[in-house]
Every structure is written in C-alpha cells, then in structure tokens.
Scaffold this motif. Sequence first.
Motif, PDB file in Angstrom:
ATOM      1  N   ASN A  16       0.891  -1.540   0.075  1.00  0.00           N
ATOM      2  CA  ASN A  16       0.182   0.395   0.084  1.00  0.00           C
ATOM      3  C   ASN A  16       0.715   1.391   0.091  1.00  0.00           C
ATOM      4  N   LYS A  17       2.221   1.012  -0.318  1.00  0.00           N
ATOM      5  CA  LYS A  17       3.116   2.332  -0.463  1.00  0.00           C
ATOM      6  C   LYS A  17       2.700   3.405  -1.272  1.00  0.00           C
ATOM      7  N   ASP A  18       2.283   4.343  -0.908  1.00  0.00           N
ATOM      8  CA  ASP A  18       1.720   6.042  -1.437  1.00  0.00           C
ATOM      9  C   ASP A  18       0.126   5.808  -1.986  1.00  0.00           C
ATOM     10  N   ILE A  19      -0.423   4.284  -1.472  1.00  0.00           N
ATOM     11  CA  ILE A  19      -1.689   4.534  -2.211  1.00  0.00           C
ATOM     12  C   ILE A  19      -2.105   5.421  -1.265  1.00  0.00           C
ATOM     13  N   PRO A  20      -3.146   6.269  -1.422  1.00  0.00           N
ATOM     14  CA  PRO A  20      -4.175   7.082  -0.576  1.00  0.00           C
ATOM     15  C   PRO A  20      -4.707   6.344   0.373  1.00  0.00           C
ATOM     16  N   GLU A  21      -4.969   6.641   1.483  1.00  0.00           N
ATOM     17  CA  GLU A  21      -5.453   6.291   2.448  1.00  0.00           C
ATOM     18  C   GLU A  21      -6.995   5.214   2.068  1.00  0.00           C
ATOM     19  N   ASN A  22      -7.896   6.099   1.533  1.00  0.00           N
ATOM     20  CA  ASN A  22      -9.235   5.536   0.995  1.00  0.00           C
ATOM     21  C   ASN A  22      -9.298   4.401  -0.021  1.00  0.00           C
ATOM     22  N   GLU A  23      -7.890   3.824  -0.677  1.00  0.00           N
ATOM     23  CA  GLU A  23      -7.290   3.321  -1.742  1.00  0.00           C
ATOM     24  C   GLU A  23      -6.896   2.196  -1.236  1.00  0.00           C
ATOM     25  N   LYS A  24      -6.524   1.897   0.309  1.00  0.00           N
ATOM     26  CA  LYS A  24      -5.644   0.904   0.764  1.00  0.00           C
ATOM     27  C   LYS A  24      -5.634  -0.539   0.930  1.00  0.00           C
ATOM     28  N   ARG A  25      -5.490  -1.098   0.599  1.00  0.00           N
ATOM     29  CA  ARG A  25      -6.959  -3.124   0.966  1.00  0.00           C
ATOM     30  C   ARG A  25      -5.803  -3.732   1.191  1.00  0.00           C
ATOM     31  N   LEU A  26      -6.350  -4.864   1.635  1.00  0.00           N
ATOM     32  CA  LEU A  26      -6.111  -6.223   2.403  1.00  0.00           C
ATOM     33  C   LEU A  26      -5.812  -6.854   1.464  1.00  0.00           C
ATOM     34  N   LYS A  27      -3.847  -7.339   1.185  1.00  0.00           N
ATOM     35  CA  LYS A  27      -3.406  -7.777  -0.040  1.00  0.00           C
ATOM     36  C   LYS A  27      -3.848  -9.053  -0.234  1.00  0.00           C
ATOM     37  N   ALA A  28      -4.147  -9.697   0.609  1.00  0.00           N
ATOM     38  CA  ALA A  28      -4.544 -11.599   0.574  1.00  0.00           C
ATOM     39  C   ALA A  28      -5.984 -10.877  -0.376  1.00  0.00           C
ATOM     40  N   VAL A  29      -6.537 -10.203  -0.260  1.00  0.00           N
ATOM     41  CA  VAL A  29      -8.203 -10.535  -1.067  1.00  0.00           C
ATOM     42  C   VAL A  29      -8.156  -9.355  -2.265  1.00  0.00           C
ATOM     43  N   TYR A  30      -7.173  -8.725  -2.312  1.00  0.00           N
ATOM     44  CA  TYR A  30      -6.926  -7.122  -3.688  1.00  0.00           C
ATOM     45  C   TYR A  30      -6.647  -8.040  -5.399  1.00  0.00           C
ATOM     46  N   TYR A  31      -7.546  -7.642  -5.756  1.00  0.00           N
ATOM     47  CA  TYR A  31      -7.731  -7.812  -6.966  1.00  0.00           C
ATOM     48  C   TYR A  31      -7.930  -7.435  -7.890  1.00  0.00           C
ATOM     49  N   GLU A  32      -7.299  -7.267  -9.358  1.00  0.00           N
ATOM     50  CA  GLU A  32      -8.146  -6.254 -10.599  1.00  0.00           C
ATOM     51  C   GLU A  32      -8.478  -7.534 -11.705  1.00  0.00           C
ATOM     52  N   GLY A  33      -9.546  -7.284 -11.841  1.00  0.00           N
ATOM     53  CA  GLY A  33     -10.480  -7.609 -13.109  1.00  0.00           C
ATOM     54  C   GLY A  33     -11.359  -8.710 -11.831  1.00  0.00           C
ATOM     55  N   ASP A  34     -11.155 -10.249 -11.914  1.00  0.00           N
ATOM     56  CA  ASP A  34     -11.819 -10.825 -11.545  1.00  0.00           C
ATOM     57  C   ASP A  34     -11.777 -11.287 -10.117  1.00  0.00           C
ATOM     58  N   SER A  35     -12.752 -11.214  -9.222  1.00  0.00           N
ATOM     59  CA  SER A  35     -12.456 -11.244  -7.541  1.00  0.00           C
ATOM     60  C   SER A  35     -12.065 -12.599  -7.550  1.00  0.00           C
ATOM     61  N   LYS A  36     -12.168 -13.834  -8.452  1.00  0.00           N
ATOM     62  CA  LYS A  36     -11.623 -14.389  -8.256  1.00  0.00           C
ATOM     63  C   LYS A  36      -9.806 -14.454  -8.568  1.00  0.00           C
ATOM     64  N   ASN A  37      -9.092 -13.927  -8.965  1.00  0.00           N
ATOM     65  CA  ASN A  37      -7.582 -13.255  -8.800  1.00  0.00           C
ATOM     66  C   ASN A  37      -7.245 -12.390  -7.633  1.00  0.00           C
TER      67      ASN A  37
END
Length: 256
Positions: A16-37
Amino acid sequence: MKVAIITIAGISSRFNKDIPENEKRLKAVYYEGDSKNTLLYHLLLKCDFADKIVLVSGYKADSLGEYITSLSKELRDKIIVVHNDHFEDLSSGYSLYVGVEEAFRHEPDEILFVEGDLDIDDISFDKVISTLGNVLTYTYEPIYANKAVVLYKDDKDHYRYAFNSSHGLLTIDSPFSCILNSGQTWKFTEMDKLKKAADSFCEEAKGDTNLKIIQNYLDQGIEVRIVPLDRWTNCNTREDYRKIVKYWEAENEETD
C-alpha cells in the motif's frame, strides 16, 4: 484431522505504499478484474485438502469478512476466522500463535502453515501436502537480505532461520553447511511439540516473528524433510501481484 493455517493479519505496508488511505487494501483479497484473482482464493484452493482452514485476520478484517461471503459454500464451511488483536503492535509470530491455538481446538494430527502473501505452483504445494512427516520448504529465488527468509544448516547439522524484519542486512553468526531461501510454508506433525513451542513463544518471546515458534519446534530434535518449491512469489508490491496474475492466466490457458 488436518488443519491449514493462513496468516493475513499484516498491514501490507509495502503493498500500500504511496496509496491514498481510502484506497489501501488488504493484500490477500486485493484483485484487479476477476474477483477470484486473489492470493487468498488461490491459497484456499490449494488448502482444500484440509478439514479446517484457519484464517488469521487483523488489518482490514471487515474486507476479509466481505470477501469470504463471496466464496462457495464448500469453501466457507471449512474456514474459521480468528482475529489477531495485536496485528499493529506485535510481529508475525503472534499471528501464528493465534492460528495454532485455534487449530488445537480441533485436535489436529497435522498442521500446515503458509503465509498469506505467497503464490506457489500447484505441483510443489501438492508435494508439501503428500510428503510424510514434518516439512520445511525452500525456493530457487536468489537470496537478498532485504526480503529473504534464510534457511541454513549449522555446524551441528541443525536447521535454523535468519531474517531481518527491518529488511536490512543479514548476519549469520555461525558456520553453515548449506544456505537456502525459505519457502515460508511448513508442515507440522508432532502436535505435543508444536504446543510446547507455541507456549514457550507466548511466555518468552511474544513480540518475535513466526520463525521463533518454528525454531522452538525444530530445537526439540524434530526430524524434517525438505521440499523445494519450483515457482514461488512473495507478493510484496502491486507489481508482484500483477506478475502473479500473469502466471495464473498462463496456467488457465494451458488447461483450456
């Protein structure tokens, strides 16, 4: 009873480095596109062999709960979520301790522990599962002091670990006969000795990393088997995540 423990309590500072606070995510459930990714989904599929899967939460626990509701009932029925109340002020050891304590409630005869920010190829993971007895793992990645967990065998032929939690230089204070990059995945089969290792950690080294519990276990004269992991990525950054997704996409194309 087989139990898998996946620790995902950390604050994901590099992710989450340099990511705005409201856009920080839990790494384990972060995904781009498909929610299974997600890292978690792929680890859950690998841990489907287990009767119970203990998830140790902490940072952004609500988002983990929301994600779990999207999973199939078959997976949800295996999952037990326990919260690490000290995810901000204690190190990774307390997450493993919390996970082990929950696992013991189910009277396991085998516990597999994998850190929740890893991606491991299916064949290697299956080897860890199928190998009899206690298992330590290593990868073929180069050893960089600022990110590697080092596994080495000392002059007494005992396996030991070295890690710098501040991601600086590493020092190994004894002669060694081999040195490996730890795969950060373990299997324990001697429950009485694991309980003793965890209790000792809580009493004497509560602020240490998960390696302290594992070292306590090994120091009881445990016989171990070493399993290499052919493809292994520690997801520290979002660039790492995107590299992992490319692996998944290539694997899906091969199976189609």
